[in-house]
Design a protein around this motif. Structure first.
Motif, PDB file in Angstrom:
ATOM      1  N   VAL A   1      -6.033  -0.384  -5.049  1.00  0.00           N
ATOM      2  CA  VAL A   1      -4.772  -1.005  -4.603  1.00  0.00           C
ATOM      3  C   VAL A   1      -5.052  -2.390  -4.004  1.00  0.00           C
TER       4      VAL A   1
ATOM      5  N   CYS B   1       0.835  -1.201   0.000  1.00  0.00           N
ATOM      6  CA  CYS B   1       0.000   0.000   0.000  1.00  0.00           C
ATOM      7  C   CYS B   1       0.872   1.253   0.000  1.00  0.00           C
TER       8      CYS B   1
ATOM      9  N   PHE C   1      -7.761   3.313  -2.510  1.00  0.00           N
ATOM     10  CA  PHE C   1      -7.489   2.183  -1.619  1.00  0.00           C
ATOM     11  C   PHE C   1      -8.079   0.895  -2.196  1.00  0.00           C
TER      12      PHE C   1
ATOM     13  N   ILE D   1      -0.836   4.582  -0.637  1.00  0.00           N
ATOM     14  CA  ILE D   1      -1.878   4.460   0.390  1.00  0.00           C
ATOM     15  C   ILE D   1      -1.205   4.235   1.745  1.00  0.00           C
TER      16      ILE D   1
END
Ligand SMILES: Cc1ncc(COP(=O)(O)O)c(C=O)c1O
Length: 358
Positions: A351, A314, A348, A319
């Protein structure tokens, strides 16, 4: 690997882990209102400048009286602070060489401030992370020897609510054993307030309630919090706090926040709808989620052993989540995510979908 103790300040996180920072980064590691602060603050910004060159009122008036009226408590039982964090530090100062109970996983500042003041910690862990159900029997046993019990309601990092009747049961036990209870309600203003124990203040002298205004009102950089407790405690803490510790801008901005109930209502509604979608998405990926009533929640991947890899994946993709490496009972196997604007939540989801190869 040294993980930072709090969320936010993501630039230093990329430096610390020597990960190249993507051009666009979405910080989901902190819990401040995604829609900023009440618009009145911006509208009156130039008038606020007049306050800069004058010392603030030493007792944070007129905010203190206004807040007391709003909360329906006596002014003498209310103390404002330079953020709830300042009050936590001074509150902890009362427990050097005394025993204090904390129930993990919970806000890391309790342990840090208490240890810094030389308190002896009794650290308990909830049986179930998702619901944050308190180990009531165990807590009661330890209340016999403890000077204070710290509770976070709703709890950070899980966002779960402790029922008021459980807290009242512990307050009664504390009255018998001589144990105080601090209930940190930093995130209670994200709820309907029905579980707040502020109305119990007059009834239980062993109760102190801590509140933050920085999350709901998006004023983390301004710093503003308060506590409500018995008059003698407020006097004691006040005598140790620095003069003028609540700055003049915080006093004025605090007043504006209190006046804008609509901002709070709208913030709750907007975050709730985004959170519902997020929970739905996480469950679609078979993640466990905590039953949060706030503007953040925790989730666990189907394979918790992959949590670190996912966290860094992330980060590399812009993120920033909140790791749980320093949350006892979660031990890095969960991640906390703040509810943010649609664009951030979409990124988000993209991802996470990519991580799962979808
Ligand atoms: C549970 C809890 N209590 C208190 C605080 C401190 O809040 P403030 O910004 O008012 O110092 C925080 C900040 O993250 C928090 O999460």
């Amino acid at each position: 690997m040294q993980y930072p103790p709090h969320g936010a300040n993501f630039q230093s996180l990329y430096e610390r882990f020597q990960i190249p920072m993507p051009e666009m980064v979405y910080d989901l590691s902190e819990n401040v209102n995604a829609f900023g602060f009440p618009p009145m603050i911006k509208e009156q910004w130039f008038q606020l400048l007049n306050k800069i060159s004058v010392y603030p009122h030493p007792e944070a008036e007129p905010l203190r009286s206004l807040l007391a009226k709003k909360l329906n408590v006596q002014r003498e039982t209310l103390l404002l602070g330079n953020g709830a964090a300042e009050l936590l530090t001074f509150f902890a100062g009362r427990f050097s060489n005394r025993k204090v109970i904390i129930v993990h996983p919970t806000f890391s500042e309790y342990k840090m401030t208490l240890e810094a003041q030389g308190a002896e910690l009794i650290e308990l862990v909830v049986q179930e992370i998702e619901t944050y159900r308190l180990p009531i029997v165990q807590i009661k046993e330890h209340m016999e020897e403890a000077a204070c019990l710290y509770l976070c309601n709703p709890n950070n990092p899980t966002g779960s609510l402790i029922p008021k009747e459980s807290i009242e049961e512990l307050l009664i036990c504390g009255e018998e054993t001589g144990c105080e209870i601090l209930v940190d309600e930093a995130f209670m203003d994200w709820t309907e307030e029905s579980e707040s124990v502020i109305p119990l203040i007059g009834r239980y002298p062993n109760l102190t309630v801590l509140r933050s205004m920085t999350k709901m009102y998006g004023i983390a950089g301004i710093r503003l919090g308060y506590l409500v407790g018995r008059k003698e405690l407020v006097e004691e803490l006040e005598s140790r706090l620095p003069h003028w510790h609540v700055n003049a801008l915080a006093i004025e901005i605090g007043k504006m926040c209190l006046e804008d109930e609509n901002f709070r209502r709208e913030s709750i509604a907007k975050h709730a709808s985004i959170k519902r979608n997020l929970e739905h998405f996480l469950r679609k990926h078979q993640c466990k989620t905590t039953n949060s009533v706030t503007n953040f929640l925790c989730f666990q991947l189907t394979d918790p052993e992959e949590t670190r890899d996912f966290y860094f994946y992330c980060l590399r993709n812009g993120i920033v989540l909140r790791h749980t490496e320093n949350f006892i009972g979660m031990d890095g196997k969960w991640l906390r995510i703040g509810v943010k604007r649609e664009e951030a939540m979409k990124k988000f989801q993209q991802v996470m979908d990519e991580w799962y190869g979808k």
